[in-house]
Design a protein around this motif. Structure first.
Motif, PDB file in Angstrom:
ATOM      1  N   ILE A  58       0.835  -1.199   0.000  1.00  0.00           N
ATOM      2  CA  ILE A  58       0.000   0.000   0.000  1.00  0.00           C
ATOM      3  C   ILE A  58       0.871   1.251   0.000  1.00  0.00           C
ATOM      4  O   ILE A  58       0.622   2.211  -0.735  1.00  0.00           O
ATOM      5  N   THR A  59       1.910   1.240   0.810  1.00  0.00           N
ATOM      6  CA  THR A  59       2.823   2.388   0.866  1.00  0.00           C
ATOM      7  C   THR A  59       3.511   2.595  -0.474  1.00  0.00           C
ATOM      8  O   THR A  59       3.593   3.719  -0.985  1.00  0.00           O
ATOM      9  N   LEU A  60       4.005   1.500  -1.060  1.00  0.00           N
ATOM     10  CA  LEU A  60       4.691   1.588  -2.356  1.00  0.00           C
ATOM     11  C   LEU A  60       3.760   2.115  -3.435  1.00  0.00           C
ATOM     12  O   LEU A  60       4.099   3.061  -4.168  1.00  0.00           O
ATOM     13  N   ALA A  61       2.587   1.510  -3.564  1.00  0.00           N
ATOM     14  CA  ALA A  61       1.665   1.879  -4.642  1.00  0.00           C
ATOM     15  C   ALA A  61       1.171   3.310  -4.492  1.00  0.00           C
ATOM     16  O   ALA A  61       1.123   4.071  -5.472  1.00  0.00           O
ATOM     17  N   SER A  62       0.808   3.702  -3.276  1.00  0.00           N
ATOM     18  CA  SER A  62       0.277   5.052  -3.057  1.00  0.00           C
ATOM     19  C   SER A  62       1.323   6.109  -3.363  1.00  0.00           C
ATOM     20  O   SER A  62       1.039   7.125  -4.009  1.00  0.00           O
ATOM     21  N   THR A  63       2.542   5.877  -2.915  1.00  0.00           N
ATOM     22  CA  THR A  63       3.604   6.862  -3.120  1.00  0.00           C
ATOM     23  C   THR A  63       4.035   6.917  -4.574  1.00  0.00           C
ATOM     24  O   THR A  63       4.373   7.985  -5.100  1.00  0.00           O
ATOM     25  N   MET A  64       3.998   5.763  -5.265  1.00  0.00           N
ATOM     26  CA  MET A  64       4.450   5.717  -6.649  1.00  0.00           C
ATOM     27  C   MET A  64       3.544   6.511  -7.575  1.00  0.00           C
ATOM     28  O   MET A  64       3.946   6.902  -8.669  1.00  0.00           O
ATOM     29  N   LEU A  65       2.318   6.781  -7.157  1.00  0.00           N
ATOM     30  CA  LEU A  65       1.407   7.563  -7.983  1.00  0.00           C
ATOM     31  C   LEU A  65       1.911   8.983  -8.206  1.00  0.00           C
ATOM     32  O   LEU A  65       1.587   9.615  -9.208  1.00  0.00           O
ATOM     33  N   PHE A 116      10.429   5.569  -5.058  1.00  0.00           N
ATOM     34  CA  PHE A 116      11.227   6.540  -5.804  1.00  0.00           C
ATOM     35  C   PHE A 116      12.218   5.854  -6.738  1.00  0.00           C
ATOM     36  O   PHE A 116      12.433   6.309  -7.862  1.00  0.00           O
ATOM     37  N   THR A 117      12.831   4.754  -6.307  1.00  0.00           N
ATOM     38  CA  THR A 117      13.839   4.109  -7.158  1.00  0.00           C
ATOM     39  C   THR A 117      13.215   3.433  -8.370  1.00  0.00           C
ATOM     40  O   THR A 117      13.784   3.469  -9.465  1.00  0.00           O
ATOM     41  N   LEU A 118      12.045   2.822  -8.215  1.00  0.00           N
ATOM     42  CA  LEU A 118      11.430   2.066  -9.318  1.00  0.00           C
ATOM     43  C   LEU A 118      11.222   2.920 -10.567  1.00  0.00           C
ATOM     44  O   LEU A 118      11.689   2.547 -11.658  1.00  0.00           O
ATOM     45  N   PRO A 119      10.564   4.098 -10.487  1.00  0.00           N
ATOM     46  CA  PRO A 119      10.393   4.888 -11.707  1.00  0.00           C
ATOM     47  C   PRO A 119      11.648   5.648 -12.125  1.00  0.00           C
ATOM     48  O   PRO A 119      11.904   5.823 -13.316  1.00  0.00           O
ATOM     49  N   ILE A 120      12.449   6.109 -11.151  1.00  0.00           N
ATOM     50  CA  ILE A 120      13.606   6.942 -11.487  1.00  0.00           C
ATOM     51  C   ILE A 120      14.681   6.132 -12.198  1.00  0.00           C
ATOM     52  O   ILE A 120      15.338   6.628 -13.132  1.00  0.00           O
ATOM     53  N   ASN A 325       0.465   5.429 -17.842  1.00  0.00           N
ATOM     54  CA  ASN A 325       0.974   4.068 -17.783  1.00  0.00           C
ATOM     55  C   ASN A 325       1.522   3.702 -16.408  1.00  0.00           C
ATOM     56  O   ASN A 325       1.187   2.664 -15.834  1.00  0.00           O
ATOM     57  N   SER A 326       2.383   4.541 -15.841  1.00  0.00           N
ATOM     58  CA  SER A 326       2.992   4.212 -14.553  1.00  0.00           C
ATOM     59  C   SER A 326       1.952   4.187 -13.436  1.00  0.00           C
ATOM     60  O   SER A 326       2.014   3.351 -12.527  1.00  0.00           O
ATOM     61  N   SER A 327       0.972   5.091 -13.519  1.00  0.00           N
ATOM     62  CA  SER A 327      -0.071   5.117 -12.492  1.00  0.00           C
ATOM     63  C   SER A 327      -0.945   3.858 -12.564  1.00  0.00           C
ATOM     64  O   SER A 327      -1.339   3.306 -11.537  1.00  0.00           O
ATOM     65  N   ILE A 328      -1.235   3.396 -13.777  1.00  0.00           N
ATOM     66  CA  ILE A 328      -2.024   2.181 -13.925  1.00  0.00           C
ATOM     67  C   ILE A 328      -1.268   0.981 -13.369  1.00  0.00           C
ATOM     68  O   ILE A 328      -1.820   0.140 -12.648  1.00  0.00           O
ATOM     69  N   ALA A 330       0.764   0.979 -11.021  1.00  0.00           N
ATOM     70  CA  ALA A 330       0.802   1.057  -9.561  1.00  0.00           C
ATOM     71  C   ALA A 330      -0.311   0.233  -8.930  1.00  0.00           C
ATOM     72  O   ALA A 330      -0.171  -0.244  -7.799  1.00  0.00           O
ATOM     73  N   PHE A 331      -1.405   0.031  -9.676  1.00  0.00           N
ATOM     74  CA  PHE A 331      -2.523  -0.736  -9.118  1.00  0.00           C
ATOM     75  C   PHE A 331      -2.186  -2.214  -8.981  1.00  0.00           C
ATOM     76  O   PHE A 331      -2.871  -2.946  -8.275  1.00  0.00           O
TER      77      PHE A 331
END
Length: 386
Positions: A58-65, A116-120, A325-328, A330-331
């Motif tokens: 939950i923390t990962l997905a919410s923050t990754m948005l 932060f590391t996953l998308p960056i 794409n990245s937001s989708i 995240a789900f």
């Protein structure tokens, strides 16, 4: 000589980008294999202990948005180094935590860092390699993620023979290497203007599909671990091996699935993967042999990779899809987080229902894909250049 040393250092830092693709899945999946162990350590029921996986996802997905937007004007190499410093700190907290709340706090710190590391890291790759080599570079990065998904459960299972908490020392070592060596310096990526209107109906269908995928297959690793413990009395090392088989098979099968999408179209491949994935997940509680369960899990995880590939393919071909794409995706992690909350209680009441409900979710998502007006057009094979 100085120029040669600088080139060698940059080459090493480029390799560290790929290592970064391994660390996040390694840290999260190592939790899945030892849920019964840390339930005993902190004197919690298994269902309560599985909340650790939910807290992470939950923390990962919410923050990754919104994580990429927060650091848009910061140099990516600085973001990565800082994030991995926090990853090491979070793992250290988990290692020495004397209480359940302290353990959860460490998990939340690691999840925030991974958001932060996953998308960056992917943005860094985009700037490091020529456009004609980007697909190959991303393929190598995702392969390292698959490897992390494989070795995380196995590593946690092996070290649990002595003490399951030792897995955090491995995470600390990997994160410390990222901090000390670093990644190549690249310019901050400014926000790109997207004037294309977003086609929301198909996007909502894709979100539903990714959510069902995360809960119905990928997140079922937690339930499978508990099932292997309760039904067969398997040690953590053995449970980790069963879970590892899924990621390992997917590592080799994924490139072929991608080629099949180009040849047969995303909807066809999605249908095959959803049906096969639902069937193998539903069959698991009825199988009396762990080897057969491992085979079903391998098919299910490979199908999960195929569904994610087809959804991404469709999103990028749908108006406004590139911006979401990245937001989708995240789900997927929201789905992972929902499994312990929604599906584990079902399993604890009835083993067969605990695996049948995820299968129903997958088939419902497939039904939405077929029912969506205009969906077939966005899921056809791309026309070949003449």
């Amino acid at each position: 000589m100085a120029r040669s040393r600088a080139w060698n250092r940059r080459a090493l830092q480029t390799r560290m980008v790929y290592l970064g693709g391994l660390i996040g899945p390694f840290a999260s999946q190592s939790l899945v294999a030892v849920v019964p162990e840390f339930a005993d350590t902190f004197n919690k029921p298994v269902q309560h202990a599985s909340f650790a996986v939910t807290a992470y996802m939950i923390t990962l997905a919410s923050t990754m948005l919104f994580s990429s937007a927060l650091v848009r004007n910061v140099a990516p190499h600085i973001v990565v180094r800082t994030a991995y410093a926090f990853t090491a700190a979070g793992a250290a907290i988990c290692w020495v935590a004397p209480s359940w709340n302290g353990f959860i706090a460490g998990i939340v710190v690691m999840a925030l860092s991974n958001a932060f590391t996953l998308p960056i890291l992917q943005l860094i790759l985009r700037q490091l390699v020529p456009p004609e080599e980007l697909g190959q570079a991303l393929g190598r990065y995702f392969a390292m993620q698959s490897l992390g998904n494989c070795v995380g459960p196995l590593g946690a299972g092996v070290v649990s023979i002595a003490n399951w908490q030792l897995i955090h020392l491995l995470v600390i070592a990997l994160a410390a290497a990222m901090v000390l060596v670093g990644v190549p310096r690249v310019e901050p990526v400014r926000r790109e203007k997207v004037d294309e209107p977003i086609a929301w109906p198909p996007m909502i269908v894709h979100i539903s599909t990714i959510l069902a995928l995360g809960a119905g297959i990928i997140g079922m690793g937690t339930v499978l671990t508990i099932h292997l413990d309760s039904a067969f009395g398997m040690a953590a090392s053995q449970r980790g091996l069963v879970i590892m088989v899924g990621g390992l098979v997917a590592f080799f099968v994924s490139p072929r699935i991608g080629s099949s999408v180009d040849k047969f179209g995303a909807l066809t491949i999605m249908t095959v993967c959803a049906v096969a994935g639902a069937g193998t997940i539903a069959a698991i509680p009825h199988l009396p042999w762990p080897v057969a369960i491992a085979a079903c899990w391998a098919v299910a995880i490979s199908c999960a990779q195929g569904i994610q590939t087809t959804v991404t393919y469709s999103v990028l071909r749908t108006p406004g899809g590139a911006a979401l794409n990245s937001s989708i995706l995240a789900f997927r992690f929201f789905g992972l987080a929902l499994t312990p909350l929604m599906l584990l209680p079902v399993y604890l009441r009835s083993a067969w229902a605990g695996f049948a409900v995820p299968a129903v979710l997958l088939m419902a998502a497939l039904g939405l894909q077929w029912a969506q007006p205009g969906m077939r057009a966005t899921l056809r094979p791309a026309p070949k250049a003449e």
